[in-house]
Scaffold this motif. Structure first.
Motif, PDB file in Angstrom:
ATOM      1  N   SER A  55       0.830  -1.207   0.000  1.00  0.00           N
ATOM      2  CA  SER A  55       0.000   0.000   0.000  1.00  0.00           C
ATOM      3  C   SER A  55       0.864   1.257   0.000  1.00  0.00           C
ATOM      4  CB  SER A  55      -0.916  -0.009   1.227  1.00  0.00           C
ATOM      5  OG  SER A  55      -1.676   1.181   1.308  1.00  0.00           O
ATOM      6  N   GLN A  56       1.945   1.252   0.790  1.00  0.00           N
ATOM      7  CA  GLN A  56       2.850   2.399   0.808  1.00  0.00           C
ATOM      8  C   GLN A  56       3.543   2.584  -0.545  1.00  0.00           C
ATOM      9  OE1 GLN A  56       5.572   2.162   4.119  1.00  0.00           O
ATOM     10  NE2 GLN A  56       3.957   1.695   5.578  1.00  0.00           N
ATOM     11  N   GLU A  57       3.844   1.482  -1.212  1.00  0.00           N
ATOM     12  CA  GLU A  57       4.493   1.591  -2.527  1.00  0.00           C
ATOM     13  C   GLU A  57       3.554   2.196  -3.562  1.00  0.00           C
ATOM     14  OE1 GLU A  57       5.767  -2.352  -3.373  1.00  0.00           O
ATOM     15  OE2 GLU A  57       7.650  -2.169  -2.235  1.00  0.00           O
ATOM     16  N   VAL A  58       2.270   1.826  -3.489  1.00  0.00           N
ATOM     17  CA  VAL A  58       1.291   2.426  -4.409  1.00  0.00           C
ATOM     18  C   VAL A  58       1.167   3.925  -4.147  1.00  0.00           C
ATOM     19  CG1 VAL A  58      -1.144   2.455  -5.061  1.00  0.00           C
ATOM     20  CG2 VAL A  58       0.019   0.268  -4.727  1.00  0.00           C
ATOM     21  N   ASP A  59       1.114   4.296  -2.853  1.00  0.00           N
ATOM     22  CA  ASP A  59       1.051   5.725  -2.512  1.00  0.00           C
ATOM     23  C   ASP A  59       2.307   6.451  -2.990  1.00  0.00           C
ATOM     24  OD1 ASP A  59      -1.370   5.234  -1.325  1.00  0.00           O
ATOM     25  OD2 ASP A  59      -0.576   5.156   0.714  1.00  0.00           O
ATOM     26  N   ALA A  60       3.469   5.813  -2.812  1.00  0.00           N
ATOM     27  CA  ALA A  60       4.730   6.453  -3.203  1.00  0.00           C
ATOM     28  C   ALA A  60       4.769   6.723  -4.701  1.00  0.00           C
ATOM     29  CB  ALA A  60       5.912   5.586  -2.786  1.00  0.00           C
ATOM     30  N   LYS A  61       4.238   5.805  -5.505  1.00  0.00           N
ATOM     31  CA  LYS A  61       4.218   6.022  -6.952  1.00  0.00           C
ATOM     32  C   LYS A  61       3.379   7.249  -7.313  1.00  0.00           C
ATOM     33  CE  LYS A  61       4.914   1.188  -8.332  1.00  0.00           C
ATOM     34  NZ  LYS A  61       4.322   0.022  -9.031  1.00  0.00           N
ATOM     35  N   SER A 295      12.899  11.723   0.673  1.00  0.00           N
ATOM     36  CA  SER A 295      12.321  10.922   1.751  1.00  0.00           C
ATOM     37  C   SER A 295      11.538   9.734   1.201  1.00  0.00           C
ATOM     38  CB  SER A 295      11.416  11.801   2.618  1.00  0.00           C
ATOM     39  OG  SER A 295      10.798  11.054   3.633  1.00  0.00           O
ATOM     40  N   ILE A 296      10.806   9.952   0.116  1.00  0.00           N
ATOM     41  CA  ILE A 296      10.042   8.859  -0.499  1.00  0.00           C
ATOM     42  C   ILE A 296      10.981   7.784  -1.031  1.00  0.00           C
ATOM     43  CG2 ILE A 296       8.523   8.278  -2.427  1.00  0.00           C
ATOM     44  CD1 ILE A 296       7.218  11.013  -2.068  1.00  0.00           C
ATOM     45  N   GLU A 297      12.068   8.204  -1.676  1.00  0.00           N
ATOM     46  CA  GLU A 297      13.023   7.231  -2.218  1.00  0.00           C
ATOM     47  C   GLU A 297      13.679   6.421  -1.096  1.00  0.00           C
ATOM     48  OE1 GLU A 297      13.348   6.433  -5.212  1.00  0.00           O
ATOM     49  OE2 GLU A 297      12.353   8.059  -6.270  1.00  0.00           O
ATOM     50  N   LYS A 298      14.030   7.077   0.009  1.00  0.00           N
ATOM     51  CA  LYS A 298      14.608   6.353   1.135  1.00  0.00           C
ATOM     52  C   LYS A 298      13.606   5.362   1.721  1.00  0.00           C
ATOM     53  CE  LYS A 298      17.819  10.012   2.538  1.00  0.00           C
ATOM     54  NZ  LYS A 298      18.176  11.003   3.604  1.00  0.00           N
ATOM     55  N   THR A 299      12.364   5.787   1.830  1.00  0.00           N
ATOM     56  CA  THR A 299      11.327   4.891   2.357  1.00  0.00           C
ATOM     57  C   THR A 299      11.125   3.696   1.442  1.00  0.00           C
ATOM     58  OG1 THR A 299      10.225   6.795   3.376  1.00  0.00           O
ATOM     59  CG2 THR A 299       8.935   4.779   3.143  1.00  0.00           C
ATOM     60  N   LYS A 300      11.196   3.917   0.135  1.00  0.00           N
ATOM     61  CA  LYS A 300      11.063   2.801  -0.811  1.00  0.00           C
ATOM     62  C   LYS A 300      12.188   1.788  -0.632  1.00  0.00           C
ATOM     63  CE  LYS A 300      10.080   3.489  -5.083  1.00  0.00           C
ATOM     64  NZ  LYS A 300      10.137   4.004  -6.463  1.00  0.00           N
ATOM     65  N   LEU A 301      13.402   2.251  -0.422  1.00  0.00           N
ATOM     66  CA  LEU A 301      14.520   1.334  -0.210  1.00  0.00           C
ATOM     67  C   LEU A 301      14.361   0.539   1.082  1.00  0.00           C
ATOM     68  CD1 LEU A 301      17.529   3.579  -1.315  1.00  0.00           C
ATOM     69  CD2 LEU A 301      16.519   1.670  -2.562  1.00  0.00           C
ATOM     70  N   LEU A 302      13.950   1.223   2.150  1.00  0.00           N
ATOM     71  CA  LEU A 302      13.756   0.523   3.428  1.00  0.00           C
ATOM     72  C   LEU A 302      12.623  -0.499   3.325  1.00  0.00           C
ATOM     73  CD1 LEU A 302      14.123   3.539   5.906  1.00  0.00           C
ATOM     74  CD2 LEU A 302      15.779   1.721   5.457  1.00  0.00           C
ATOM     75  N   ASN A 303      11.545  -0.121   2.670  1.00  0.00           N
ATOM     76  CA  ASN A 303      10.429  -1.063   2.507  1.00  0.00           C
ATOM     77  C   ASN A 303      10.826  -2.248   1.642  1.00  0.00           C
ATOM     78  OD1 ASN A 303       8.640   0.379   4.081  1.00  0.00           O
ATOM     79  ND2 ASN A 303       7.763   1.523   2.364  1.00  0.00           N
TER      80      ASN A 303
END
Length: 349
Positions: A55-61, A295-303
Motif C-alpha cells: 500500500s505504501q508503494e502504491v502511494d509512493a508512486k 524521503s520517499i526514495e529512502k522509504t522505498k529502499l527501506l520497505n
C-alpha cells in the motif's frame, strides 16, 4: 486384535503420498519464484506487513507523479517570473536614464517604443500556458487570465498537490499575486472609536429624572485618514499592476514629463521586490518538494529491504528441503508399491 482391511491400507497409502506430493509441490512453487510467502496462511503476520508495504508503494508512486508535475509547474512559473523581473529591471534602467531633463522630446518618444514592447512582453508572459492550462489564472486555468489592456479575469485560488503523506504544496500562483501590488487589509466600516464613550454625552441627573445617553457625532482631534492602515469609507485601496506602471512610464515618455518618471522609480522597485519575494517562495517550495522526494526514495529502499526479509526464501534452505522431499516421495512410492503388490499367496507360503 482388529483386522486391517486392504481398503484401509490403500487409503492410508494414498493419504501419505498426497501429503508428500503437496509438500513437494509447495517447495517447487517456492523454488520457481523464490518467494517464501505464497499465500496468507504461510505467514499471517508477515502477510499483514506485506500488504502495508505494498500500500505504501502504491502511494509512493502517486506521490512521485505529483512531485514530477509540481516541479515542472513551479519551474515553468519561476522562469516566467524571472523573465518578468528582467522586464521590470529593464524598465527601471530606462526610467533612471530618462528621469532627468537632459533628453529631449524626440529621444523620449523613441525610448517609449521600447517600453511599449516591454509591456507587450509582460502581457504575453501573463498569458503563458503549460500544456493547455494557463499558469496565472488560479482555478480558472482554462480561460485567458489577462486581457490586452492588463485587466485580470482569473481568481486568487491556488492548486495544491500532496507530494508526501499529509504534505501539500502550492503548484501555481495567481496573476494578482504576481502582477499586482499587495492589497492592504481593509478595516471594518465602523471607526476605531465606535461604541465608546466619545460618541455619548454624560447623563444629567436631576432630583427625580435621569436623562439617558444621547448619540452624537464624535469629536476627533486626529484625522482618521492619518491612522496607520485606515481606509476611508467608500474608498477602495489603489491596487496598481505591472502593466499600469509600464503604461505610466510610456505616457510620461510620450509627454516628456521627467517628474512622473522620477515618481515612478519607487513603484518599479516595489514591483521588483515583490517578484523577488515570489521567486523566493517558489524556490523554497521546490526545495521542500526535493526533500519530500528524497524521503520517499529512502522509504522505498527501506520497505524493499524489509519486504525481502519477510517474503523472499532462503535459496540454500529451499533447495535442501526440495531435495529431501523428493527423496521422501521416492521412498513413499517404493514402500507403497511393495505393500500394494503383496497378495494372499505371499502370506500362506
Amino acid at each position: 486384535m482388529g483386522r486391517v482391511s486392504e481398503a484401509s491400507s490403500f487409503y492410508a497409502i494414498n493419504n501419505s503420498v498426497s501429503k508428500t506430493k503437496q509438500k513437494l509441490e509447495d517447495l517447487q512453487l517456492k523454488g520457481s519464484n523464490l518467494k517464501r510467502v505464497q499465500k496468507p496462511s504461510d505467514d499471517p503476520i508477515g502477510n499483514v506487513e506485506l500488504l502495508s508495504i505494498r500500500s505504501q508503494e502504491v502511494d509512493a508512486k502517486q506521490y512521485l507523479r505529483n512531485v514530477s508535475y509540481a516541479k515542472a509547474q513551479l519551474t515553468f512559473t519561476e522562469n516566467a517570473v524571472e523573465e518578468l523581473t528582467n522586464i521590470l529591471v529593464k524598465a527601471k534602467e530606462i526610467a533612471i536614464g530618462q528621469s532627468s531633463n537632459l533628453f529631449g522630446e524626440d529621444v523620449r518618444r523613441s525610448v517609449a517604443k521600447e517600453v511599449q514592447q516591454l509591456n507587450k512582453q509582460a502581457v504575453s508572459i501573463s498569458n503563458r500556458r503549460l500544456g493547455n492550462k494557463y499558469i496565472f489564472g488560479g482555478f480558472k486555468n482554462l480561460d485567458k487570465p489577462f486581457n490586452s489592456d492588463g485587466s485580470y479575469n482569473g481568481d486568487n485560488n491556488q492548486t495544491k498537490l500532496e507530494v508526501a503523506k499529509d504534505f501539500f504544496v502550492p503548484v501555481n500562483y495567481s496573476g494578482k499575486e504576481i502582477f499586482f501590488d499587495k492589497v492592504s487589509t481593509n478595516l471594518d466600516e465602523t471607526g476605531p472609536l465606535d461604541n465608546t464613550e466619545l460618541y455619548k454625552k454624560p447623563a444629567i441627573r436631576t432630583d427625580e429624572t435621569v436623562i439617558p445617553f444621547e448619540e452624537k457625532e464624535p469629536i476627533i482631534q486626529r484625522d482618521l485618514a492619518s491612522l496607520p492602515g485606515h481606509v476611508p469609507k467608500n474608498k477602495e485601496p489603489i491596487n496598481k499592476s505591472v502593466f499600469q506602471d509600464l503604461d505610466t512610464l510610456n505616457n510620461a515618455l510620450l509627454t516628456n514629463n521627467h517628474e512622473i518618471i522620477q515618481d515612478l522609480l519607487p513603484r518599479i522597485d516595489e514591483g521588483i521586490n515583490r517578484l523577488i519575494e515570489v521567486r523566493t517562495k517558489i524556490g523554497s517550495t521546490i526545495n521542500s518538494i526535493d526533500n519530500a522526494e528524497q524521503s520517499i526514495e529512502k522509504t522505498k529502499l527501506l520497505n524493499s529491504e524489509y519486504r525481502t526479509k519477510i517474503e523472499d526464501a532462503d535459496v540454500a534452505e529451499l533447495f535442501t528441503d526440495l531435495t529431501r522431499q523428493q527423496n521422501v516421495l521416492n521412498a513413499t512410492y517404493k514402500s507403497s508399491a511393495q505393500l500394494m503388490n503383496a497378495s494372499l499367496m505371499d502370506f500362506i507360503r
